[in-house]
Design a protein around this motif. Structure first.
Motif, PDB file in Angstrom:
ATOM      1  N   ILE A  12      -0.330 -14.678  -9.476  1.00 46.12           N
ATOM      2  CA  ILE A  12      -1.176 -13.646  -8.880  1.00 46.12           C
ATOM      3  C   ILE A  12      -1.034 -12.408  -9.752  1.00 46.12           C
ATOM      4  N   ASP A  13      -2.139 -11.871 -10.222  1.00 49.35           N
ATOM      5  CA  ASP A  13      -2.119 -10.641 -11.012  1.00 49.35           C
ATOM      6  C   ASP A  13      -1.511  -9.511 -10.175  1.00 49.35           C
ATOM      7  N   LEU A  14      -0.635  -8.722 -10.773  1.00 51.24           N
ATOM      8  CA  LEU A  14       0.069  -7.670 -10.036  1.00 51.24           C
ATOM      9  C   LEU A  14      -0.902  -6.666  -9.412  1.00 51.24           C
ATOM     10  N   THR A  15      -1.939  -6.278 -10.129  1.00 49.58           N
ATOM     11  CA  THR A  15      -2.904  -5.323  -9.577  1.00 49.58           C
ATOM     12  C   THR A  15      -3.588  -5.905  -8.346  1.00 49.58           C
ATOM     13  N   GLU A  16      -3.976  -7.168  -8.424  1.00 53.74           N
ATOM     14  CA  GLU A  16      -4.587  -7.841  -7.274  1.00 53.74           C
ATOM     15  C   GLU A  16      -3.583  -7.932  -6.114  1.00 53.74           C
ATOM     16  N   TYR A  17      -2.340  -8.227  -6.446  1.00 52.51           N
ATOM     17  CA  TYR A  17      -1.290  -8.323  -5.430  1.00 52.51           C
ATOM     18  C   TYR A  17      -1.139  -6.993  -4.685  1.00 52.51           C
ATOM     19  N   ILE A  18      -1.074  -5.920  -5.437  1.00 51.31           N
ATOM     20  CA  ILE A  18      -0.889  -4.595  -4.830  1.00 51.31           C
ATOM     21  C   ILE A  18      -2.133  -4.157  -4.063  1.00 51.31           C
ATOM     22  N   ASN A  19      -3.304  -4.282  -4.692  1.00 46.68           N
ATOM     23  CA  ASN A  19      -4.530  -3.743  -4.097  1.00 46.68           C
ATOM     24  C   ASN A  19      -5.136  -4.614  -3.008  1.00 46.68           C
ATOM     25  N   ASP A  20      -5.031  -5.924  -3.144  1.00 50.52           N
ATOM     26  CA  ASP A  20      -5.701  -6.824  -2.208  1.00 50.52           C
ATOM     27  C   ASP A  20      -4.729  -7.549  -1.279  1.00 50.52           C
ATOM     28  N   TRP A  21      -3.757  -8.211  -1.874  1.00 46.12           N
ATOM     29  CA  TRP A  21      -2.837  -9.031  -1.085  1.00 46.12           C
ATOM     30  C   TRP A  21      -2.059  -8.211  -0.054  1.00 46.12           C
ATOM     31  N   LEU A  42      10.801  -7.467   4.297  1.00 44.13           N
ATOM     32  CA  LEU A  42      10.755  -6.028   4.453  1.00 44.13           C
ATOM     33  C   LEU A  42       9.344  -5.585   4.782  1.00 44.13           C
ATOM     34  N   ASN A  43       9.233  -4.342   5.175  1.00 38.78           N
ATOM     35  CA  ASN A  43       7.949  -3.745   5.484  1.00 38.78           C
ATOM     36  C   ASN A  43       7.127  -3.637   4.205  1.00 38.78           C
ATOM     37  N   ILE A  44       5.851  -3.920   4.297  1.00 39.17           N
ATOM     38  CA  ILE A  44       4.978  -3.864   3.124  1.00 39.17           C
ATOM     39  C   ILE A  44       4.957  -2.465   2.509  1.00 39.17           C
ATOM     40  N   ASP A  45       5.051  -1.422   3.333  1.00 39.77           N
ATOM     41  CA  ASP A  45       5.068  -0.056   2.799  1.00 39.77           C
ATOM     42  C   ASP A  45       6.260   0.177   1.874  1.00 39.77           C
ATOM     43  N   VAL A  46       7.403  -0.400   2.211  1.00 40.62           N
ATOM     44  CA  VAL A  46       8.598  -0.270   1.367  1.00 40.62           C
ATOM     45  C   VAL A  46       8.388  -1.018   0.058  1.00 40.62           C
ATOM     46  N   LEU A  47       7.865  -2.229   0.137  1.00 37.40           N
ATOM     47  CA  LEU A  47       7.583  -3.006  -1.070  1.00 37.40           C
ATOM     48  C   LEU A  47       6.598  -2.275  -1.976  1.00 37.40           C
ATOM     49  N   LEU A  48       5.532  -1.750  -1.399  1.00 29.78           N
ATOM     50  CA  LEU A  48       4.556  -0.998  -2.192  1.00 29.78           C
ATOM     51  C   LEU A  48       5.180   0.218  -2.866  1.00 29.78           C
ATOM     52  N   ALA A  49       5.994   0.947  -2.132  1.00 25.83           N
ATOM     53  CA  ALA A  49       6.647   2.139  -2.697  1.00 25.83           C
ATOM     54  C   ALA A  49       7.571   1.750  -3.846  1.00 25.83           C
ATOM     55  N   ASP A  50       8.325   0.665  -3.682  1.00 20.53           N
ATOM     56  CA  ASP A  50       9.233   0.224  -4.744  1.00 20.53           C
ATOM     57  C   ASP A  50       8.462  -0.236  -5.979  1.00 20.53           C
ATOM     58  N   LEU A  51       7.354  -0.944  -5.771  1.00 18.45           N
ATOM     59  CA  LEU A  51       6.530  -1.369  -6.910  1.00 18.45           C
ATOM     60  C   LEU A  51       5.926  -0.156  -7.617  1.00 18.45           C
ATOM     61  N   GLU A  52       5.425   0.804  -6.840  1.00 20.83           N
ATOM     62  CA  GLU A  52       4.832   1.999  -7.444  1.00 20.83           C
ATOM     63  C   GLU A  52       5.868   2.820  -8.198  1.00 20.83           C
ATOM     64  N   ASP A  53       7.079   2.938  -7.646  1.00 20.96           N
ATOM     65  CA  ASP A  53       8.155   3.650  -8.334  1.00 20.96           C
ATOM     66  C   ASP A  53       8.467   2.986  -9.677  1.00 20.96           C
ATOM     67  N   GLU A  54       8.523   1.659  -9.687  1.00 23.12           N
ATOM     68  CA  GLU A  54       8.818   0.938 -10.937  1.00 23.12           C
ATOM     69  C   GLU A  54       7.650   1.082 -11.914  1.00 23.12           C
ATOM     70  N   LEU A  55       6.433   1.049 -11.416  1.00 23.94           N
ATOM     71  CA  LEU A  55       5.271   1.219 -12.285  1.00 23.94           C
ATOM     72  C   LEU A  55       5.246   2.593 -12.940  1.00 23.94           C
ATOM     73  N   ASP A  56       5.777   3.601 -12.244  1.00 25.00           N
ATOM     74  CA  ASP A  56       5.846   4.956 -12.806  1.00 25.00           C
ATOM     75  C   ASP A  56       6.735   5.030 -14.033  1.00 25.00           C
ATOM     76  N   ASN A  57       7.628   4.044 -14.219  1.00 28.14           N
ATOM     77  CA  ASN A  57       8.510   4.004 -15.387  1.00 28.14           C
ATOM     78  C   ASN A  57       7.798   3.520 -16.639  1.00 28.14           C
ATOM     79  N   TYR A  58       6.555   3.078 -16.490  1.00 27.53           N
ATOM     80  CA  TYR A  58       5.819   2.509 -17.637  1.00 27.53           C
ATOM     81  C   TYR A  58       4.751   3.444 -18.126  1.00 27.53           C
ATOM     82  N   MET A 111      -2.403  -8.496   3.886  1.00 28.93           N
ATOM     83  CA  MET A 111      -1.267  -8.997   4.666  1.00 28.93           C
ATOM     84  C   MET A 111      -0.876  -7.992   5.741  1.00 28.93           C
ATOM     85  N   SER A 112      -0.882  -6.723   5.392  1.00 35.77           N
ATOM     86  CA  SER A 112      -0.547  -5.682   6.357  1.00 35.77           C
ATOM     87  C   SER A 112      -1.542  -5.702   7.517  1.00 35.77           C
ATOM     88  N   ASN A 113      -2.820  -5.792   7.195  1.00 37.24           N
ATOM     89  CA  ASN A 113      -3.862  -5.838   8.232  1.00 37.24           C
ATOM     90  C   ASN A 113      -3.726  -7.069   9.128  1.00 37.24           C
TER      91      ASN A 113
END
Length: 124
Positions: free
Chosen positions: A76-85, A108-124, A89-91
């Motif tokens: 699953i493409d990461l962008t698709e995972y974050i934006n769509d999946w 874990l809560n999807i909001d926590v997963l999203l925040a952790d992914l976004e934090d890691e993406l900020d390192n790039y 899933m939350s809905n």
């Protein structure tokens, strides 16, 4: 991935596997699931629907047994995972099961997963 690296990671505690998941899916810009006429799912102790996700194909393959016998790893493409999946899933009230092994997983809560992914993406 060599066998030694695989064995070392698959047996780490859930929190260490979660950290590895976050770093690797951002590094490779992909998430892995198991698919066979539909995505692999499970139920937690409270009967909440879970979908397992993995950082690499090899880890998904390792879980294609028992109730997931015959399932194949699918990327699953990461962008698709974050934006769509994750929003879908939350809905739908579905929870992610991150990097499960034979003994445990990280739920874990999807909001926590999203925040952790976004934090890691900020390192790039």
């Amino acid at each position: 991935m060599n066998k030694r690296e695989f064995e070392a990671l698959i047996n780490k505690p859930p929190n260490i596997r979660y950290e590895y998941f976050i770093k690797k899916v951002v590094d490779y810009e992909e998430v892995w699931g198991l698919y066979d006429d539909g995505w692999a799912t499970a139920l937690d102790e409270e009967s909440n629907l879970l979908i397992p996700f993995f950082p690499k194909k090899e880890f998904a393959e390792n879980c294609a047994k028992n109730e997931w016998e015959g399932y194949k790893p699918r990327v699953i493409d990461l962008t698709e995972y974050i934006n769509d999946w994750l929003s879908g899933m939350s809905n739908d009230g579905i929870k992610p099961s991150i990097f499960p092994n034979d003994d445990n997983t990280v739920m874990l809560n999807i909001d926590v997963l999203l925040a952790d992914l976004e934090d890691e993406l900020d390192n790039y």
